[in-house]
Design a protein around this motif. Structure first.
Motif, short mmCIF file in Angstrom:
data_model
loop_
_atom_site.label_atom_id
_atom_site.label_comp_id
_atom_site.label_asym_id
_atom_site.label_seq_id
_atom_site.Cartn_x
_atom_site.Cartn_y
_atom_site.Cartn_z
N TYR A 112 7.66 70.47 -12.16
CA TYR A 112 7.36 71.69 -12.88
C TYR A 112 6.53 71.49 -14.14
O TYR A 112 6.45 72.37 -14.97
N GLY A 113 5.90 70.32 -14.31
CA GLY A 113 5.00 70.14 -15.44
C GLY A 113 5.60 69.29 -16.53
O GLY A 113 6.44 68.43 -16.29
N ARG A 114 5.18 69.55 -17.78
CA ARG A 114 5.53 68.70 -18.91
C ARG A 114 6.58 69.38 -19.78
O ARG A 114 6.49 70.57 -20.07
N ILE A 115 7.56 68.58 -20.19
CA ILE A 115 8.62 69.08 -21.06
C ILE A 115 8.59 68.27 -22.35
O ILE A 115 8.31 67.08 -22.36
N ALA A 116 8.89 68.91 -23.46
CA ALA A 116 8.80 68.24 -24.75
C ALA A 116 9.99 67.33 -24.97
O ALA A 116 11.12 67.73 -24.85
N ALA A 117 9.68 66.06 -25.29
CA ALA A 117 10.68 65.19 -25.89
C ALA A 117 10.31 65.13 -27.36
O ALA A 117 10.03 64.10 -27.93
N GLY A 118 10.24 66.26 -27.96
CA GLY A 118 9.86 66.47 -29.35
C GLY A 118 10.33 67.86 -29.69
O GLY A 118 11.37 68.30 -29.25
N GLY A 150 5.85 63.63 -25.49
CA GLY A 150 6.38 63.36 -26.83
C GLY A 150 7.22 62.10 -26.88
O GLY A 150 7.50 61.46 -25.86
N GLU A 151 7.64 61.73 -28.09
CA GLU A 151 8.30 60.44 -28.30
C GLU A 151 9.65 60.56 -29.00
O GLU A 151 10.17 59.56 -29.49
N SER A 152 10.23 61.75 -29.01
CA SER A 152 11.48 61.89 -29.75
C SER A 152 12.69 61.32 -29.02
O SER A 152 13.77 61.26 -29.59
N MET A 153 12.53 60.89 -27.74
CA MET A 153 13.66 60.32 -27.01
C MET A 153 13.44 58.84 -26.69
O MET A 153 14.07 58.29 -25.78
N ILE A 154 12.58 58.18 -27.43
CA ILE A 154 12.22 56.79 -27.10
C ILE A 154 13.40 55.83 -27.27
O ILE A 154 13.49 54.84 -26.55
N ASP A 155 14.31 56.11 -28.19
CA ASP A 155 15.46 55.22 -28.38
C ASP A 155 16.48 55.36 -27.25
O ASP A 155 17.40 54.55 -27.14
N ALA A 156 16.30 56.38 -26.41
CA ALA A 156 17.11 56.52 -25.20
C ALA A 156 16.36 55.97 -23.99
O ALA A 156 16.80 56.15 -22.85
N PRO A 203 17.45 64.50 -31.10
CA PRO A 203 16.48 63.54 -30.59
C PRO A 203 17.04 62.13 -30.63
O PRO A 203 18.05 61.86 -31.28
N ALA A 204 16.39 61.22 -29.92
CA ALA A 204 16.75 59.81 -29.96
C ALA A 204 15.59 59.05 -30.60
O ALA A 204 14.99 58.16 -30.00
N ASN A 205 15.27 59.46 -31.80
CA ASN A 205 14.21 58.84 -32.58
C ASN A 205 14.47 59.20 -34.04
O ASN A 205 14.53 60.38 -34.39
N LYS A 206 14.62 58.20 -34.89
CA LYS A 206 15.00 58.44 -36.29
C LYS A 206 13.94 59.21 -37.05
O LYS A 206 14.23 59.74 -38.14
N SER A 207 12.74 59.28 -36.52
CA SER A 207 11.67 60.00 -37.21
C SER A 207 11.81 61.52 -37.07
O SER A 207 11.18 62.27 -37.81
#
Length: 231
Positions: A112-118, A150-156, A203-207
């Motif tokens: 279904y396309g792109r979902i935000a990890a942000g 996005g990159e907000s779940m990179i620590d996961a 999120p899984a990103n401290k930023s």
């Protein structure tokens, strides 16, 4: 990819900076985009910042810098305005689509396309797109796939460009990574948290910061059960 409102806000900020050299206030942004609260503007600014379109200048009030503009003059594949909420919901979670069987060891899922990890964004929908996944990743439920933006779940361990496999459902346990529909129009991938009488999308990103909502603002659309990555 920007949502319509993100694109409109970025254009408004850019034009104001070009005209006056000073970024607009939150009240001016809220009025320009016809939003009811400043929280919506804060969310849009955070999304633009996470995607590298704007930068907040430290130690200066109302200091925003436009780093870049979209390559296209118009945002692509945006949902039609004034579409009925129920139609949006059905398209988000694929209630009308069924799993397509591939080979004996694989299954074709609707993509279904792109979902935000942000910050939440409006997910793209393409009923014709499918992705082949190992059957071992799937349980007994109904599933669909989404590409991560996005990159907000990179620590996961979830990176930009990954494909996540989602089992459809409307409930989530504490700490599960879920697809959440926010305010009935935006979709995001986050860890689900119960915060007393509120809901946190973590999120899984401290930023990045946890986003907190009233329970009625968040509808769980499914939970993460697998991930695919191309090298």
């Amino acid at each position: 990819m920007l949502t319509r409102k993100q694109y409109d806000l970025l254009t408004f900020i850019h034009d104001r900076l070009q005209e006056t050299g000073v970024s607009p206030s939150f009240d001016e942004m809220k009025s320009a985009l016809d939003l009811k609260s400043k929280s919506g503007i804060h969310r849009l600014i955070t999304g633009l910042e996470e995607r590298g379109y704007i930068r907040r200048l430290p130690h200066r009030a109302r200091a925003l810098e436009v780093v870049r503009l979209p390559e296209n003059t118009e945002p692509e594949n945006l949902p039609i305005r004034n579409r009925r909420v129920e139609d949006i919901r059905q398209r988000e979670i694929g209630t009308h689509a069924s799993t397509v069987r591939g080979s004996a060891d694989s299954v074709q899922l609707p993509l279904y396309g792109r979902i935000a990890a942000g910050t939440p964004i409006e997910a793209l929908r393409d009923d014709a797109a499918h992705v082949e996944v190992p059957a071992a990743l799937l349980g007994r439920g109904d599933h669909y796939a989404l590409e991560v933006d996005g990159e907000s779940m990179i620590d996961a361990g979830i990176l930009d460009g990954d494909t996540v496999i989602i089992e459809r459902g409307e409930k989530a346990d504490e700490g599960q990574i879920v697809v959440a529909l926010v305010d009935r129009e935006e979709v995001t991938l986050k860890r689900f948290r119960h915060l007393g009488g509120q809901v946190g999308l973590e999120p899984a990103n401290k930023s990045f910061q946890m986003q907190i909502y009233r329970p009625e603002q968040v509808n769980v659309q499914g939970r993460l059960v697998g991930l695919l990555r191309r090298y």
